[in-house]
Design a protein around this motif. Structure first.
Motif, mmCIF file in Angstrom:
data_model
loop_
_atom_site.group_PDB
_atom_site.id
_atom_site.type_symbol
_atom_site.label_atom_id
_atom_site.label_comp_id
_atom_site.label_asym_id
_atom_site.label_seq_id
_atom_site.Cartn_x
_atom_site.Cartn_y
_atom_site.Cartn_z
ATOM 1 N N MET A 186 -8.806 -8.393 19.600
ATOM 2 C CA MET A 186 -10.194 -7.990 19.537
ATOM 3 C C MET A 186 -10.888 -8.449 20.833
ATOM 4 O O MET A 186 -11.921 -7.609 21.076
ATOM 5 C CB MET A 186 -10.883 -8.726 18.328
ATOM 6 C CG MET A 186 -10.207 -8.195 16.739
ATOM 7 S SD MET A 186 -10.831 -9.186 15.548
ATOM 8 C CE MET A 186 -12.646 -8.763 15.454
ATOM 9 N N ASN A 187 -10.574 -9.633 21.312
ATOM 10 C CA ASN A 187 -11.303 -9.966 22.622
ATOM 11 C C ASN A 187 -11.049 -9.089 23.770
ATOM 12 O O ASN A 187 -11.879 -8.718 24.563
ATOM 13 C CB ASN A 187 -10.893 -11.416 22.929
ATOM 14 C CG ASN A 187 -11.499 -12.552 22.156
ATOM 15 O OD1 ASN A 187 -12.710 -12.157 21.741
ATOM 16 N ND2 ASN A 187 -11.025 -13.621 21.914
ATOM 17 N N ARG A 188 -9.884 -8.551 23.703
ATOM 18 C CA ARG A 188 -9.501 -7.609 24.873
ATOM 19 C C ARG A 188 -10.167 -6.274 24.673
ATOM 20 O O ARG A 188 -10.563 -5.606 25.523
ATOM 21 C CB ARG A 188 -8.034 -7.152 24.487
ATOM 22 C CG ARG A 188 -7.271 -6.471 25.873
ATOM 23 C CD ARG A 188 -5.940 -5.991 25.421
ATOM 24 N NE ARG A 188 -5.338 -4.933 26.268
ATOM 25 C CZ ARG A 188 -4.280 -4.318 26.141
ATOM 26 N NH1 ARG A 188 -3.425 -4.705 25.066
ATOM 27 N NH2 ARG A 188 -3.863 -3.324 26.900
ATOM 28 N N ASP A 189 -10.429 -5.828 23.216
ATOM 29 C CA ASP A 189 -11.092 -4.644 23.203
ATOM 30 C C ASP A 189 -12.464 -4.716 23.268
ATOM 31 O O ASP A 189 -13.242 -3.662 23.871
ATOM 32 C CB ASP A 189 -10.862 -4.045 21.646
ATOM 33 C CG ASP A 189 -9.419 -3.910 21.348
ATOM 34 O OD1 ASP A 189 -8.799 -3.391 22.360
ATOM 35 O OD2 ASP A 189 -8.969 -3.754 20.254
ATOM 36 N N LEU A 190 -12.918 -5.895 23.145
ATOM 37 C CA LEU A 190 -14.501 -6.147 23.433
ATOM 38 C C LEU A 190 -14.551 -6.243 24.907
ATOM 39 O O LEU A 190 -15.849 -5.666 25.326
ATOM 40 C CB LEU A 190 -14.789 -7.645 22.700
ATOM 41 C CG LEU A 190 -16.368 -7.990 23.105
ATOM 42 C CD1 LEU A 190 -17.226 -7.005 22.609
ATOM 43 C CD2 LEU A 190 -16.646 -9.479 22.412
ATOM 44 N N THR A 191 -13.779 -6.814 25.686
ATOM 45 C CA THR A 191 -13.850 -6.710 27.043
ATOM 46 C C THR A 191 -13.799 -5.164 27.678
ATOM 47 O O THR A 191 -14.626 -4.728 28.470
ATOM 48 C CB THR A 191 -12.608 -7.521 27.893
ATOM 49 O OG1 THR A 191 -12.709 -8.792 27.031
ATOM 50 C CG2 THR A 191 -12.764 -7.529 29.405
ATOM 51 N N MET A 192 -12.993 -4.465 26.905
ATOM 52 C CA MET A 192 -12.997 -2.843 27.401
ATOM 53 C C MET A 192 -14.239 -2.222 27.273
ATOM 54 O O MET A 192 -14.528 -1.310 27.901
ATOM 55 C CB MET A 192 -11.698 -2.252 26.677
ATOM 56 C CG MET A 192 -10.227 -3.067 27.170
ATOM 57 S SD MET A 192 -9.903 -2.343 28.941
ATOM 58 C CE MET A 192 -9.730 -0.870 28.776
ATOM 59 N N LEU A 193 -14.865 -2.712 25.849
ATOM 60 C CA LEU A 193 -16.265 -2.068 25.738
ATOM 61 C C LEU A 193 -17.145 -2.320 26.434
ATOM 62 O O LEU A 193 -17.953 -1.735 27.043
ATOM 63 C CB LEU A 193 -16.571 -2.583 24.143
ATOM 64 C CG LEU A 193 -17.904 -1.931 23.496
ATOM 65 C CD1 LEU A 193 -17.877 -0.628 23.352
ATOM 66 C CD2 LEU A 193 -18.069 -2.539 22.383
ATOM 67 N N VAL A 194 -17.312 -3.732 26.798
ATOM 68 C CA VAL A 194 -18.262 -4.167 27.981
ATOM 69 C C VAL A 194 -18.081 -3.473 29.244
ATOM 70 O O VAL A 194 -19.189 -3.138 29.902
ATOM 71 C CB VAL A 194 -18.396 -5.729 28.042
ATOM 72 C CG1 VAL A 194 -19.335 -6.047 29.109
ATOM 73 C CG2 VAL A 194 -18.712 -6.186 26.532
#
Length: 270
Positions: A186-194
């Motif tokens: 989830m943190n990886r996907d959040l980084t990709m989103l940001v």
């Protein structure tokens, strides 16, 4: 101030023997305790509506504190060779007000010490680590009295309590493995989103978050069956030794009449 080096391995072996002879199955009690915690957490995760979500979160935390008290009371009964029924899990309701206040004050003191640096915060956490146990043993005492008792009991034992926790860290990591994997993704996907505007997926590994939380909770329950009752019983063993050597605590007994005394750890064992 008197203190002694505790034979950690012997404490674990004695706790395992006591649990093996328990009149109420420790695995069944652990399953009930963990199952209720999982149900509370899943219910809380389903409610995401502003104020109601905050209220449910606080309520589940309070219920979790009550259940933790009940499980420790069960372990205390095991150590005394007494029978504790499954309803013991809810005995914390009889002093829930003090439980809440003690949790708040201990958390506040630890937070204030943590402002100085990480290490003072860790030391403070172990300084007050017996406070809840003191309240469980004698709910008639005051909250500040329980904290003060813990300060005196843990003199000379903080490093040994820290080492005890380290000896169970493998179990803790194993229990939280699915949750850690999910948080990493989830943190990886959040980084990709940001960074790149890539939308986060609604499911992970083909499953919704709710189902993954349920799986993670079930995994924690299964792992806890093999170590958690032993961990609490060993902590209580440490408490009994600290009570005896400090003379502080309910039914603190002198060394010559304490059934757990009479042995010392090998030199150098912490």
């Amino acid at each position: 101030m008197m203190f002694e080096r505790i034979d950690r391995k012997k404490c674990k072996w004695e706790a395992a023997e006591l649990l093996r002879e328990a009149r109420v199955s420790p695995k069944a009690m652990t399953a009930l305790y963990m199952g209720l915690l999982i149900a509370l957490n899943l219910f809380s995760s389903l409610v995401d509506t502003g104020f109601l979500s905050s209220f449910i979160s606080i309520l589940t935390s309070l219920l979790g504190a009550v259940l933790a008290a009940g499980f420790t009371l069960y372990c205390m009964s095991v150590r005394r060779g007494e029978r504790a029924e499954y309803l013991t899990l809810f005995d914390g309701f009889s002093f829930v007000g003090k439980l809440i206040l003690l949790d708040i004050l201990a958390g506040l003191f630890i937070f204030l010490w943590s402002l100085l640096f990480v290490i003072p915060g860790i030391i403070a956490a172990y300084r007050y680590s017996f406070a809840l146990f003191n309240l469980y043993e004698d709910p008639s005492i005051g909250v500040m009295e329980a904290l003060e008792m813990s300060k005196r009991q843990t003199l000379g034992y903080k490093a040994q309590l820290f080492t005890l926790d380290l000896s169970y860290i493998g179990w803790s990591l194993l229990a939280t493995l699915p949750t850690l994997l999910l948080l990493f993704q989830m943190n990886r996907d959040l980084t990709m989103l940001v960074l790149y505007g890539v939308p986060a997926p609604e499911t992970y590994w083909g499953l919704p978050i709710f189902a993954l939380n349920a799986i993670g909770g079930l995994w924690q329950l299964i792992v806890a069956l093999f170590y958690y009752p032993n961990y609490i019983c060993v902590q209580l063993h440490y408490l009994d030794i600290a009570k005896r050597t400090s003379g502080v605590g309910k039914d603190a007994v002198p060394p010559q009449s304490n059934p757990w005394s009479g042995w010392n750890a090998p030199d150098g064992l912490s």
